[in-house]
Design a protein around this motif. Structure first.
Motif, PDB file in Angstrom:
ATOM      1  N   SER A 129       0.838  -1.197   0.000  1.00 50.26           N
ATOM      2  CA  SER A 129       0.000   0.000   0.000  1.00 50.26           C
ATOM      3  C   SER A 129       0.874   1.249   0.000  1.00 50.26           C
ATOM      4  CB  SER A 129      -0.932  -0.010   1.217  1.00 50.26           C
ATOM      5  OG  SER A 129      -1.860   1.054   1.173  1.00 50.26           O
ATOM      6  N   GLY A 130       1.898   1.254  -0.875  1.00 48.08           N
ATOM      7  CA  GLY A 130       2.787   2.406  -0.936  1.00 48.08           C
ATOM      8  C   GLY A 130       3.479   2.638   0.389  1.00 48.08           C
ATOM      9  N   GLY A 131       3.440   3.880   0.866  1.00 47.70           N
ATOM     10  CA  GLY A 131       4.056   4.216   2.138  1.00 47.70           C
ATOM     11  C   GLY A 131       3.346   3.627   3.343  1.00 47.70           C
ATOM     12  N   SER A 132       2.169   3.059   3.116  1.00 46.10           N
ATOM     13  CA  SER A 132       1.394   2.446   4.203  1.00 46.10           C
ATOM     14  C   SER A 132       1.461   0.919   4.170  1.00 46.10           C
ATOM     15  CB  SER A 132      -0.077   2.877   4.102  1.00 46.10           C
ATOM     16  OG  SER A 132      -0.199   4.281   4.099  1.00 46.10           O
ATOM     17  N   THR A 133       2.390   0.364   3.395  1.00 47.22           N
ATOM     18  CA  THR A 133       2.502  -1.090   3.267  1.00 47.22           C
ATOM     19  C   THR A 133       2.610  -1.750   4.640  1.00 47.22           C
ATOM     20  OG1 THR A 133       3.509  -0.968   1.073  1.00 47.22           O
ATOM     21  CG2 THR A 133       3.959  -2.943   2.362  1.00 47.22           C
ATOM     22  N   GLY A 134       1.836  -2.803   4.808  1.00 49.60           N
ATOM     23  CA  GLY A 134       1.850  -3.561   6.065  1.00 49.60           C
ATOM     24  C   GLY A 134       0.609  -3.408   6.900  1.00 49.60           C
ATOM     25  N   TRP A 135      -0.206  -2.347   6.643  1.00 51.60           N
ATOM     26  CA  TRP A 135      -1.336  -2.089   7.536  1.00 51.60           C
ATOM     27  C   TRP A 135      -2.356  -3.236   7.581  1.00 51.60           C
ATOM     28  CZ3 TRP A 135      -6.283  -2.196   5.867  1.00 51.60           C
ATOM     29  CH2 TRP A 135      -6.545  -1.945   4.521  1.00 51.60           C
ATOM     30  N   PRO A 136      -2.594  -4.005   6.489  1.00 47.88           N
ATOM     31  CA  PRO A 136      -3.581  -5.079   6.626  1.00 47.88           C
ATOM     32  C   PRO A 136      -3.206  -6.124   7.686  1.00 47.88           C
ATOM     33  CG  PRO A 136      -3.272  -4.567   4.303  1.00 47.88           C
ATOM     34  CD  PRO A 136      -2.183  -3.847   5.070  1.00 47.88           C
ATOM     35  N   VAL A 137      -1.898  -6.335   7.914  1.00 44.21           N
ATOM     36  CA  VAL A 137      -1.503  -7.304   8.941  1.00 44.21           C
ATOM     37  C   VAL A 137      -1.758  -6.742  10.336  1.00 44.21           C
ATOM     38  CG1 VAL A 137       0.282  -8.899   9.723  1.00 44.21           C
ATOM     39  CG2 VAL A 137       0.298  -8.105   7.365  1.00 44.21           C
ATOM     40  N   THR A 138      -1.666  -5.414  10.500  1.00 44.74           N
ATOM     41  CA  THR A 138      -1.993  -4.835  11.810  1.00 44.74           C
ATOM     42  C   THR A 138      -3.451  -5.128  12.152  1.00 44.74           C
ATOM     43  OG1 THR A 138      -2.688  -2.608  11.070  1.00 44.74           O
ATOM     44  CG2 THR A 138      -0.326  -2.980  11.348  1.00 44.74           C
ATOM     45  N   ASP A 139      -4.332  -5.086  11.140  1.00 46.58           N
ATOM     46  CA  ASP A 139      -5.744  -5.400  11.379  1.00 46.58           C
ATOM     47  C   ASP A 139      -5.915  -6.864  11.772  1.00 46.58           C
ATOM     48  OD1 ASP A 139      -6.319  -2.816  10.702  1.00 46.58           O
ATOM     49  OD2 ASP A 139      -7.388  -3.278   8.853  1.00 46.58           O
ATOM     50  N   TRP A 140      -5.195  -7.750  11.102  1.00 48.18           N
ATOM     51  CA  TRP A 140      -5.243  -9.176  11.449  1.00 48.18           C
ATOM     52  C   TRP A 140      -4.854  -9.367  12.920  1.00 48.18           C
ATOM     53  CZ3 TRP A 140      -6.440 -14.052   9.941  1.00 48.18           C
ATOM     54  CH2 TRP A 140      -6.752 -14.306   8.605  1.00 48.18           C
ATOM     55  N   LEU A 141      -3.759  -8.756  13.335  1.00 47.22           N
ATOM     56  CA  LEU A 141      -3.288  -8.919  14.715  1.00 47.22           C
ATOM     57  C   LEU A 141      -4.299  -8.357  15.702  1.00 47.22           C
ATOM     58  CD1 LEU A 141      -1.308  -9.569  16.950  1.00 47.22           C
ATOM     59  CD2 LEU A 141       0.004  -7.508  16.337  1.00 47.22           C
ATOM     60  N   GLU A 142      -4.813  -7.166  15.432  1.00 46.65           N
ATOM     61  CA  GLU A 142      -5.760  -6.539  16.352  1.00 46.65           C
ATOM     62  C   GLU A 142      -7.034  -7.375  16.484  1.00 46.65           C
ATOM     63  OE1 GLU A 142      -4.010  -2.244  14.924  1.00 46.65           O
ATOM     64  OE2 GLU A 142      -6.077  -2.778  14.419  1.00 46.65           O
ATOM     65  N   ASP A 143      -7.562  -7.845  15.367  1.00 48.77           N
ATOM     66  CA  ASP A 143      -8.770  -8.657  15.392  1.00 48.77           C
ATOM     67  C   ASP A 143      -8.545  -9.946  16.178  1.00 48.77           C
ATOM     68  OD1 ASP A 143     -11.396  -8.424  14.602  1.00 48.77           O
ATOM     69  OD2 ASP A 143     -11.003  -8.612  12.467  1.00 48.77           O
TER      70      ASP A 143
END
Length: 442
Positions: A205-219
């Motif tokens: 996600s460009g400069g935001s690469t990685g954020w979908p995994v943060t959602d996985w961890l939080e969930d």
């Protein structure tokens, strides 16, 4: 999202009629009474302008502006709106320079809190505060509150605890929607045994690469450790690399770093890091993957000819709990309106944004839902929006806001994103989480 022809025509006709009734009227005139009676509380500010800034732009900005169109016409208040991709980075600079807008829409409670602590963001006005108490849950009020003072009113929301799948594919193979985490893994094993990868994902996600995994961890942490531990972790009252967080990320790894499970349609585990998040779930439509965990807003990325419905080409189910007896946690996010100015017209706009009327108008534009308890669900244009609204307003659901959005920007939009990218590439769980912990701002 596009309206069906008949509802769009009906909405347009109603808008035209109201515009005709209100055009050229003053706050006290008969035309205002005839067509704008619902806006009586906001009168007396005709000819004023309120500036609004946010990260909402392009087509979504057009929808946002349409949602307050009638308010502008009936009150005579001009809402001067602009959205930009660098809103989050630019706003603190503008505030420091004394160039802040009258109202800002905050996609992160952490940014709202930072602005409140500058002393320049105003506490919510009486009308806004009363609306938040009346129409929103205590959880949603809490995310707009800083040091015990309400600063931001929720204006839209999304649900992140969704797994996208193809109902047609499930039906053809006799698969049932899982109700527990164990059932989810059993289904994954069953699908993998057929030669189809059960999961697909993308985190680029460009400069935001990685954020979908943060959602996985939080969930997952919500499901394994519970909301209290989640809150303590987000607030850094326990360490970022607490053993319970390590265990949750390892559980995520049982899916995302499992070569038997991923990455359908793209390659092996390593392909997740280079696959754009917008494209992460698309192999479901080619039956080369079966499931994709992503938020409700992912509905915008399916092709226009894909039918999103319970019996369609694509739909979503609630990410199941580990222990159903422990309740139903839902991870989500949203946007909050906060005021930098206390002028009456600014307070009028702020109060209106916290009403069911605005929530309904916003929902009518498509692709957006609200946690407003009096949202008229009949105006929602897709099954996913209706499912999202049901979860967001269900008193039996324990809602928690996206954790990274509440953390200091250096973590939530920095080391957390980069750390999860390194982790998906194979870095050790404990090492990555410890690195994020040691970099937490003092």
């Amino acid at each position: 999202m596009v309206f069906a022809a008949v509802p769009r025509i009906a909405t347009l006709a109603a808008t035209v009629a109201l515009l005709g009734a209100c055009a050229g009227s003053n706050a006290d005139g008969p035309a205002a009474d005839a067509g704008c009676a619902g806006f009586a509380a906001y009168q007396g500010h005709r000819g004023t302008t309120v500036t609004v800034r946010s990260s909402i732009r392009d087509v979504e900005a057009d929808k946002l502006v349409k949602a307050w169109e009638t308010f502008q016409t009936c009150t005579g208040i001009t809402i001067d709106y602009s959205g930009s991709a660098d809103f989050e980075a630019q706003l603190p600079k503008d505030v420091a320079a004394g160039k802040q807008p009258d109202l800002a829409f905050f996609p992160q409670p952490g940014l709202l809190a930072a602005m409140a602590r500058t002393g320049k963001l105003k506490p919510a006005g009486k009308g806004t505060a009363e609306n938040v108490d009346k129409y929103y849950s205590a959880d949603w009020k809490r995310y707009g509150t800083v040091d015990g003072v309400l600063y931001g009113a929720p204006i839209d929301a999304n649900v992140k605890s969704f797994v996208w799948y193809s109902p047609k594919f499930f039906a053809a193979h006799g698969y049932a929607v899982p109700q527990t985490w164990d059932e989810l893994l059993a289904l994954s094993d069953r699908i993998a045994a057929t030669g189809t990868k059960p999961w697909c994902a993308g985190i680029e996600s460009g400069g935001s690469t990685g954020w979908p995994v943060t959602d996985w961890l939080e969930d997952t942490l919500l499901r394994t450790a519970g909301p209290s531990v989640y809150d303590d972790w987000v607030g850094h009252r326990i360490a970022f690399d607490d053993p319970r967080v390590v265990a949750a990320l390892d559980r995520v790894g049982g899916v995302l770093r499992n070569p038997k499970y991923v990455n359908g349609g793209y390659g092996g585990v390593e392909s997740i890091a280079t696959t754009a998040f917008q494209e992460g779930g698309l192999p479901i439509l080619q039956n080369t993957c079966a499931m994709h965990r992503q938020a409700s807003f992912y509905a915008n990325w399916w092709p226009a000819n894909a039918t999103v419905a319970e019996d369609g080409d694509i739909y979503a189910f609630y990410l199941p709990p580990v222990d159903p007896a422990a309740g139903r946690p839902v991870l989500g996010a949203g946007v909050f309106a906060g005021a930098f100015a206390g002028r009456p017209e600014v307070q009028a706009v702020s109060a209106y944004l916290s009403t069911p009327d605005f929530a309904d108008n916003r929902a009518r534009t498509g692709g957006v839902v609200s946690a407003n308890k009096e949202l008229d669900k009949s105006v929602l244009s897709s099954p996913i929006e209706k499912l999202s609204a049901t979860l967001l307003t269900d008193p039996g659901v324990t809602f928690r806001f996206d954790g990274s959005d509440q953390m200091p920007a250096a973590v939530g939009a920095g080391t957390f994103w980069t750390g999860m990218t390194d982790w998906i590439k194979g870095a050790d769980t404990t090492t990555v989480l410890h690195r994020i912990e040691t970099g937490w701002p003092a």
